[in-house]
Write an enzyme that holds these catalytic residues in place. Structure first.
Site, mmCIF file in Angstrom:
data_model
loop_
_atom_site.group_PDB
_atom_site.id
_atom_site.type_symbol
_atom_site.label_atom_id
_atom_site.label_comp_id
_atom_site.label_asym_id
_atom_site.label_seq_id
_atom_site.Cartn_x
_atom_site.Cartn_y
_atom_site.Cartn_z
ATOM 1 N N SER A 135 0.864 -1.185 0.000
ATOM 2 C CA SER A 135 0.000 0.000 0.000
ATOM 3 C C SER A 135 0.895 1.228 0.000
ATOM 4 O O SER A 135 1.787 1.371 0.836
ATOM 5 C CB SER A 135 -0.959 -0.027 1.193
ATOM 6 O OG SER A 135 -0.264 -0.175 2.397
ATOM 7 N N GLY A 144 -0.051 4.571 0.048
ATOM 8 C CA GLY A 144 -0.728 5.811 0.419
ATOM 9 C C GLY A 144 -1.619 6.300 -0.709
ATOM 10 O O GLY A 144 -2.394 5.528 -1.291
ATOM 11 N N ALA A 145 -1.479 7.572 -1.070
ATOM 12 C CA ALA A 145 -2.340 8.185 -2.084
ATOM 13 C C ALA A 145 -2.149 7.550 -3.464
ATOM 14 O O ALA A 145 -3.005 7.672 -4.338
ATOM 15 C CB ALA A 145 -2.069 9.681 -2.160
ATOM 16 N N GLY A 176 -2.166 4.436 -4.081
ATOM 17 C CA GLY A 176 -2.923 3.197 -4.187
ATOM 18 C C GLY A 176 -2.102 1.968 -3.867
ATOM 19 O O GLY A 176 -1.270 1.981 -2.948
ATOM 20 N N GLY A 206 -5.606 0.979 5.612
ATOM 21 C CA GLY A 206 -4.891 -0.259 5.317
ATOM 22 C C GLY A 206 -5.719 -1.487 5.674
ATOM 23 O O GLY A 206 -5.699 -2.491 4.949
ATOM 24 N N ASP A 207 -6.466 -1.409 6.788
ATOM 25 C CA ASP A 207 -7.306 -2.542 7.196
ATOM 26 C C ASP A 207 -8.439 -2.756 6.195
ATOM 27 O O ASP A 207 -8.811 -3.891 5.889
ATOM 28 C CB ASP A 207 -7.870 -2.299 8.604
ATOM 29 C CG ASP A 207 -6.756 -2.096 9.634
ATOM 30 O OD1 ASP A 207 -5.668 -2.684 9.443
ATOM 31 O OD2 ASP A 207 -6.974 -1.357 10.601
#
Lengths: 310, 310
Positions: B218, B220-221, B223, B249-250
């Site tokens: 992951s 962040g912005a 994707g 993230g979950d």
């Protein structure tokens, strides 16, 4: 027994962290929990002095259950007469920086008390007054309790012939004092907020005129200033003490109550209160008092009579 | 059912304060509590997507009781199969400045798990695997649990033929990945810590060589970046979203698991995970997802195939 009232009981949680940095994430190294709220602290010290003490006030929710479980470990010296409510007892979080010892405090507001719960408390309190030698009303009011609550509790104690001490601040203190408590124990800030004066002796006299029979002002390292009907005294520790002042005021209240029920003259009551307060600052754990320091300090507190009438 | 494992469950407490000032006292204006720990968050999102989900891990003490009571309100979609221990479930405190929305996080370490409690958990986990379609192993390890715990749980899942996703960091991730999980979902920092590289594609390939069948990083912005046996894809939201990234993230993990049990091809799994993640950032409450935003975003996530084999 001596009765202490803590309407806004708490679970006092202490977190040890290396250093608090706002807007970052911290792993807490140590977690300690103990029953809190001023009246519960006063009760703990009274019990340590050998008094039979009962605590009342409100308790509720999962946090209230933890408070009662921790209190039960202090039995039989402290009797739990807390009144259950639907809301949840508040937590207070003290975040202590390991390096400096500086503390950041986060205090939850406490449960909202319904009118029916407040009425139920007044009944329970009335019954407890029946066997009380003295009562201390301590700390802030939870949401929902009328701001004049302490005035009501003071009148009830006076009607029952039980000496009553008030230790609170702000509007609850202002309203309470008008109901003529036997003793109030403001600190310098609380006294200044009440009277508008930062000159302790004048402010203490003003507080007496507002209705308090005796005013004992706690002046930090300078000790206590007492303005009673029959005299004015200053009581100071032999030297300034360094340490954690958390609970020092509550220990002073315990000393004053203890001296009251034992019928000690004012100078002895004040010496006891000052020695307990200083021994609390000196103790490693917040809110505990150092017994050896107390025994040592007791005979070394200097009590000076400033006038023979307030 | 889908099984999520949260060995270090938590009660997530959020305090609203006007502004956090270290070494001063704060009145907390608002208090909210919800069950926490990554696997519990993943389970909540899976349940919202219509999946039958069971949570396990450890729970204990008064805080554990609160976590279970709050979980029970989410039943029947989330089944509580948490294993009781003698220690107390940890609290996490998020102190949110009302003015700026900045958050200061205080995380308790969690209960110390005894060897007997860990052995008991392995038995319970083995039984739960019998009816699981997939399992997610999420978050940090409480004290006392062996650092190789996730490797043990991954081997048990593989033996039972249940696909297993690992979402953790540091040494537990390093040890876990060597046991050949089907999927790991590190963020950029966790991936860099594991591989020593800040270049996501190279680092993801490195993580595959260390044992992960598929790596979904992951970013962040930007994707998600997926490195699987049959291809490499990048999936990005149509525009950067602003909001609270807690739980994003979950939600991505929930999207990946959900797509896995439904047998979706990788591009669709990734689109779902990215849309859920962005819809979580956009939701006003931390860790919730905005359903309308999710529905809107799902068809607008851009999935690009970067290579046809990792």
């Amino acid at each position: 027994m001596i009765l202490t009232v803590t309407l806004n009981t708490a679970l006092d949680v202490t977190y040890g962290v290396p250093a608090l940095a706002p807007h970052s994430s911290h792993r807490v190294d140590t977690v300690t929990e103990r029953p809190g709220g001023k009246g519960l602290n006063v009760a703990r010290v009274l019990a340590a002095l050998g008094h039979d003490v009962t605590v009342t006030g409100f308790t509720g929710g999962a946090t209230g259950t933890v408070v009662r479980e921790l209190l039960a470990r202090e039995a039989p010296s402290v009797t739990d007469a807390l009144v259950p409510v639907a809301g949840s007892t508040r937590r207070t979080i003290a975040v202590v920086d390991a390096a400096t010892g500086d503390t950041t405090q986060l205090n939850e507001p406490g449960p909202v008390i319904t009118p029916a719960e407040w009425a139920g408390f007044l009944d329970a309190y009335g019954e407890l007054l029946g066997t009380a030698e003295a009562v201390a009303l301590c700390g802030s009011l939870p949401p929902g309790v009328p701001v004049g609550a302490y005035a009501v509790l003071i009148r009830q104690a006076r009607t029952a012939g039980v000496p009553v001490l008030l230790d609170t601040s702000g509007e609850p203190l202002r309203r309470g004092i008008a109901a003529r408590p036997d003793l109030v124990k403001p600190n310098a800030d609380e006294l200044a907020q009440l009277t508008g004066s930062r000159e302790p002796l004048g402010a203490a006299r003003d507080a007496r005129r507002r209705g308090a029979r005796t005013v004992v002002a706690s002046l930090g390292a300078k000790g206590l200033l007492a303005a009673a009907a029959d005299g004015i005294w200053q009581a100071a520790p032999p030297a300034a003490v360094r340490g954690n002042p958390t609970g020092a005021g509550d220990s002073a209240v315990a000393g004053l109550l203890s001296g009251l029920v034992e019928g000690l003259p004012w100078p002895e009551r004040l010496a006891r209160a000052v020695a307990l307060s200083a021994a609390t600052v000196l103790a490693p754990a917040a809110g505990e008092f150092d017994r050896a320091a107390y025994d040592d300090l007791l005979s070394r507190v200097a009590v000076t009579e400033l006038a023979t009438a307030a």
